[in-house]
Design an enzyme around this catalytic site. Structure first.
Site, PDB file in Angstrom:
ATOM      1  N   HIS A  33      -0.605  21.447   1.957  1.00  0.00           N
ATOM      2  CA  HIS A  33       0.255  21.945   0.872  1.00  0.00           C
ATOM      3  C   HIS A  33       0.112  21.099  -0.388  1.00  0.00           C
ATOM      4  O   HIS A  33      -0.042  19.881  -0.328  1.00  0.00           O
ATOM      5  CB  HIS A  33       1.722  22.080   1.324  1.00  0.00           C
ATOM      6  CG  HIS A  33       2.434  20.804   1.678  1.00  0.00           C
ATOM      7  ND1 HIS A  33       3.079  20.027   0.738  1.00  0.00           N
ATOM      8  CD2 HIS A  33       2.632  20.191   2.861  1.00  0.00           C
ATOM      9  CE1 HIS A  33       3.652  18.992   1.335  1.00  0.00           C
ATOM     10  NE2 HIS A  33       3.396  19.061   2.625  1.00  0.00           N
ATOM     11  N   ASP A  41       1.563  12.908   1.270  1.00  0.00           N
ATOM     12  CA  ASP A  41       2.250  14.130   1.689  1.00  0.00           C
ATOM     13  C   ASP A  41       2.354  15.083   0.506  1.00  0.00           C
ATOM     14  O   ASP A  41       3.286  14.993  -0.272  1.00  0.00           O
ATOM     15  CB  ASP A  41       3.635  13.780   2.227  1.00  0.00           C
ATOM     16  CG  ASP A  41       4.386  14.981   2.758  1.00  0.00           C
ATOM     17  OD1 ASP A  41       3.762  16.015   3.021  1.00  0.00           O
ATOM     18  OD2 ASP A  41       5.620  14.870   2.899  1.00  0.00           O
ATOM     19  N   GLU A  52       6.018  24.046   0.387  1.00  0.00           N
ATOM     20  CA  GLU A  52       6.177  23.705   1.807  1.00  0.00           C
ATOM     21  C   GLU A  52       7.425  22.874   2.019  1.00  0.00           C
ATOM     22  O   GLU A  52       8.145  23.048   3.014  1.00  0.00           O
ATOM     23  CB  GLU A  52       4.951  22.938   2.296  1.00  0.00           C
ATOM     24  CG  GLU A  52       4.977  22.592   3.797  1.00  0.00           C
ATOM     25  CD  GLU A  52       5.738  21.336   4.144  1.00  0.00           C
ATOM     26  OE1 GLU A  52       6.079  21.155   5.332  1.00  0.00           O
ATOM     27  OE2 GLU A  52       6.017  20.518   3.237  1.00  0.00           O
ATOM     28  N   HIS A  93       8.082  10.853   1.828  1.00  0.00           N
ATOM     29  CA  HIS A  93       9.155  11.284   0.927  1.00  0.00           C
ATOM     30  C   HIS A  93       9.803  10.122   0.170  1.00  0.00           C
ATOM     31  O   HIS A  93      10.995  10.145  -0.115  1.00  0.00           O
ATOM     32  CB  HIS A  93      10.242  12.051   1.695  1.00  0.00           C
ATOM     33  CG  HIS A  93       9.783  13.340   2.291  1.00  0.00           C
ATOM     34  ND1 HIS A  93      10.623  14.178   2.997  1.00  0.00           N
ATOM     35  CD2 HIS A  93       8.578  13.944   2.288  1.00  0.00           C
ATOM     36  CE1 HIS A  93       9.946  15.240   3.414  1.00  0.00           C
ATOM     37  NE2 HIS A  93       8.697  15.116   2.982  1.00  0.00           N
TER      38      HIS A  93
END
Length: 472
Positions: free
Chosen positions: A290, A302, A336, A434
């Protein structure tokens, strides 16, 4: 008894695979497993060529360098943001310039949420400014903030036992980290459970395996019929500190200010490129990652890494002049992080052709040194994938684990399509996940080379075999 039954079933399965009888029960194929095994073995030289090109040849470090160019130019790419849409347009142009086929954008609607200015200050028993990240889709506080006493709990069960104490307070969760899949429930459901017992806000210990005073954001979900309250994550250190204070009887008062706001859904795109199949172009092996990220760090790990090794897989195959029998389709998903929003719309658009999908692949757990491949599918398909992974023996990565995972491919897996995901160092992954630490600094070009080689070999061989992977 359970272990004896498992052993018996396992022995029967192995005998069936080695008996020379057809392993397909649907009448489509009468090939024996031995014949399929021999077919897979013929790809040994191709696999070595891909590995050499990715790790030692002209393509080495390419996926890392491509990712760095995007990340440094665009930064983090939150759903609904201008930076995400800029990244999509850059990738669209990159894929066209790379000579891939059928490059196009498929329009979707995605959530648009912004965190705004945010702060949390412990006022009692002493003044302490806390690092926080508002959680995705959270509402904001009034401009003056919310000032209230804190109730510190370590579990949902404790919250229920102490429900009479929670009304009008800020619930602070100091849940221990067990693993991501179980601990993340506190981030996702923390606000709802706190609101049910009358809390005015919730602060959740960051879901991470390691912390250096680093908050970790992520999505949270409200529930119809339950009041919406502001919610944010705090550091492991602050959650532990307040838990310790509370255990010694201290009264904790917190002032929370959050400028978070949701806007109408935004226009966005899933980005698609292909190498069209030579013999069965309507059949598809899908490779993906993603393109969106959270609005902290750089979104390099990520899921920049997963997106870029998926692009690299097609580039490696194209560089070597290979064209598989089936179409290799690259999809770079949007939104996502908000729950696979772009992928769900892709599934709705393409599910009529589900019988033509041989394998769906997603890399979204980091691109560090791979441990192997996670796979979900029938026993027959798993046996074939184990043979495919033997082709990675030159880099000593041959294991096939259970339970492929990926928010974006789960729609297909749940509908019966075989699925695969890359598995590597999850402790390292969730240390940076994150957070502001998700930057190019944690990426390793050599590890990305290896991950890309694995991704390319698996996707090419499955796409080029004479038959699709069997389903149950």
């Amino acid at each position: 008894m359970k272990s004896l039954l498992f052993t018996f079933v396992g022995v029967v399965h192995l005998l069936c695979l080695s008996s020379g009888k057809a392993i397909y029960g649907n009448g489509i194929s009468q090939r024996t497993f031995q014949e399929i095994k021999e077919e897979v073995a013929t790809y040994g030289n191709v696999a070595k060529a891909i590995i050499n090109h990715a790790i030692y040849g002209k393509a080495q470090n390419r996926s890392y360098e491509r990712l760095a160019l995007l990340v440094y130019a665009v930064g983090p790419r939150l759903s609904g943001s201008k930076s995400l849409e800029k990244a999509i347009q850059i990738m669209y142009q990159n894929l066209r310039e790379d000579g891939l086929e059928n490059v196009h954008l498929e329009p979707v609607k995605i959530p648009h949420w912004e965190r705004g200015e945010e702060s949390a200050v412990m006022l009692e028993p002493r003044i302490h400014k806390m690092a926080i990240f508002g959680l995705g889709s959270s509402i904001g506080t009034p401009p003056e903030g919310i000032t209230a006493e804190a109730l510190v709990v370590t579990s949902f069960n404790e919250l229920q036992r102490r429900a009479p104490e929670a009304r009008g307070k800020i619930v602070v969760y100091n849940q221990p980290y067990v693993n991501y899949s179980s601990t993340v429930l506190y981030r996702v459901r923390g606000a709802v459970e706190a609101a049910k017992v009358g809390a005015v806000a919730s602060l959740i210990r960051s879901v991470t395996s390691f912390s250096i005073y680093s908050p970790h954001t992520g999505i949270q979900e409200y529930q119809d019929g339950v009041p919406k309250i502001p919610t944010a994550c705090i550091t492991v250190e602050d959650a532990e500190m307040m838990s310790g204070m509370a255990s010694h009887g201290a009264r904790i008062v917190i002032q929370l200010k959050m400028g978070a706001k949701s806007y109408p859904d935004a226009d966005s795109f899933n980005t698609v490129a292909e190498i069209i199949g030579s013999k069965y172009p309507e059949q598809v092996v899908l490779v993906s990652g993603h393109l969106d990220s959270w609005d902290v760090g750089q979104g390099a790990m990520d899921d920049g890494g997963g997106a870029f090794i998926s692009w690299e897989a097609l580039s490696l195959i194209k560089d070597l002049g290979l064209r598989p029998k089936r179409t290799l389709r690259l999809v770079l998903w949007t939104a996502e992080e908000q729950g696979g929003i772009g992928a769900f719309q892709y599934y709705q658009l393409h599910k009529a052709n589900i019988s033509n999908y041989s394998l769906v692949m997603e890399s979204d757990l980091g691109t560090f040194l791979p441990s192997g491949l996670q796979f979900t599918g029938s026993d027959k398909a798993r046996a074939i994938m184990e043979e495919v992974m033997r082709l990675l023996q030159p880099i000593n990565i041959t294991q096939v684990f259970r339970n492929a995972e990926g928010t974006d491919i789960n729609y297909w897996i749940q509908a019966g399509v075989p699925g695969a995901s890359l598995l590597d160092d999850l402790y390292k992954y969730f240390s940076f996940h994150h957070s502001h630490g998700d930057t190019m600094t944690v990426m390793d070009p050599k590890e990305m080379n290896i991950a890309a080689a694995l991704w390319a070999v698996v996707s090419y061989v499955v796409a080029d075999m004479e038959e699709m992977l069997p389903r149950s």
